[in-house]
Design an enzyme around this catalytic site. Structure first.
Site, PDB file in Angstrom:
ATOM      1  N   ASP A   1     -17.892  19.558 -90.195  1.00  0.00           N
ATOM      2  CA  ASP A   1     -18.260  19.815 -91.599  1.00  0.00           C
ATOM      3  C   ASP A   1     -16.995  19.810 -92.460  1.00  0.00           C
ATOM      4  O   ASP A   1     -16.095  20.620 -92.260  1.00  0.00           O
ATOM      5  CB  ASP A   1     -18.952  21.184 -91.703  1.00  0.00           C
TER       6      ASP A   1
ATOM      7  N   SER B   1     -26.275  25.744 -96.534  1.00  0.00           N
ATOM      8  CA  SER B   1     -25.087  25.690 -97.375  1.00  0.00           C
ATOM      9  C   SER B   1     -25.070  26.826 -98.402  1.00  0.00           C
ATOM     10  O   SER B   1     -25.020  27.999 -98.042  1.00  0.00           O
ATOM     11  CB  SER B   1     -24.994  24.298 -98.025  1.00  0.00           C
TER      12      SER B   1
ATOM     13  N   HIS C   1     -21.837  18.035 -92.776  1.00  0.00           N
ATOM     14  CA  HIS C   1     -22.530  18.972 -93.669  1.00  0.00           C
ATOM     15  C   HIS C   1     -23.967  18.512 -93.885  1.00  0.00           C
ATOM     16  O   HIS C   1     -24.354  18.061 -94.960  1.00  0.00           O
ATOM     17  CB  HIS C   1     -21.771  19.070 -94.998  1.00  0.00           C
TER      18      HIS C   1
END
Length: 256
Positions: free
Chosen positions: A199, A128, A232
């Site tokens: 995501d 991320s 995610h």
């Protein structure tokens, strides 16, 4: 590599004071030390959780260095303070990038790698926001300097970004195509990007656009893997691909 508090973006800032980095955790290689990878956590997480994930991977020849980002106010969280590699607002094509924060984190990571033995291959990976810094570091390596013009000191051999994006993508091609040496370094660096199609924090399209920007700028060894149903976070199948890719790109297969 926590999945909580993982809203990401490129950030807005005015002036920024220097922030102190948190604790660094190291996972020693179980076999012969052939490579060192700095792995970068996501927003609000820390190096300890990264190290716990990485020590379970079947990569005995890799030493993992897992730093912790500074605690700072983050614009996308309404100024709430948490661990973050740089400040950021909503992710958008033309949102401002926190160049000062990006450079500070990229320099901290390069500093961690700069003392590794010369026969050890070095690389950067992350999840991320950590992936964003890994990719930003890849562009600094190619250009031979940070955004602030200070020379980039490390010879990167591999970069991995999971569920992330490339900060500064708008101007990347202009910065690399002007220099033969930069084009050569970009063409030499293998990059693996992985993203979940489901995501909803960093949309998969940002991963895809990052690949396009990198390829357009002259990075020739970019692999993009997308995963149906993945949000995610990371899953074993994705980490298996990361292990296979590191073995292949760093020449670790069959070594002990």
């Amino acid at each position: 590599m926590s999945h909580a508090h993982s809203h990401m973006g490129s950030g807005s800032r005015t002036t920024q004071k220097a922030f102190e980095f948190g604790k660094t955790h190291v996972v020693r290689p179980k076999g012969k030390h052939q490579a060192t990878i700095v792995w970068l956590h996501g927003l609000g997480d820390n190096g300890l959780s990264s190290s716990q994930l990485l020590e379970s991977l079947p990569l005995p020849n890799i030493k993992w260095i897992c730093p912790t980002a500074p605690t700072r106010p983050v614009a996308i969280l309404g100024g709430f303070s948490c661990t973050a590699w740089f400040d950021m607002g909503e992710l958008s094509e033309d949102g401002p990038d926190d160049w000062e924060g990006l450079d500070a984190s990229a320099a901290h990571i390069a500093n961690l790698l700069s003392t590794e033995p010369t026969d050890v291959k070095v690389g950067i990976g992350g999840f991320s926001m950590g992936a964003a810094i890994a990719l930003y570091s890849a562009t600094c390596f190619a250009m031979g300097r940070y955004g602030n013009g200070i020379p980039y000191p490390v010879n990167l051999r591999a970069v991995v970004g999971l569920s992330g994006w490339l900060p500064g993508s708008r101007s990347l091609m202009n910065k690399i195509e002007v220099s033969h040496e930069a084009r050569k370094r970009a063409a030499s660096l293998p990059i693996l990007l992985c993203h979940g199609i489901s995501d909803d924090v960093i949309l998969c399209k940002y991963g895809e656009k990052s690949v396009q920007s990198l390829c357009s700028a002259g990075f020739r060894h970019v692999v993009f893997k997308s995963y149906d149903g993945l949000g995610h976070y990371t899953v074993p199948k994705e980490m298996d691909e990361v292990c296979t890719w590191f073995n292949l790109r760093l020449g670790l297969e069959g070594s002990s």
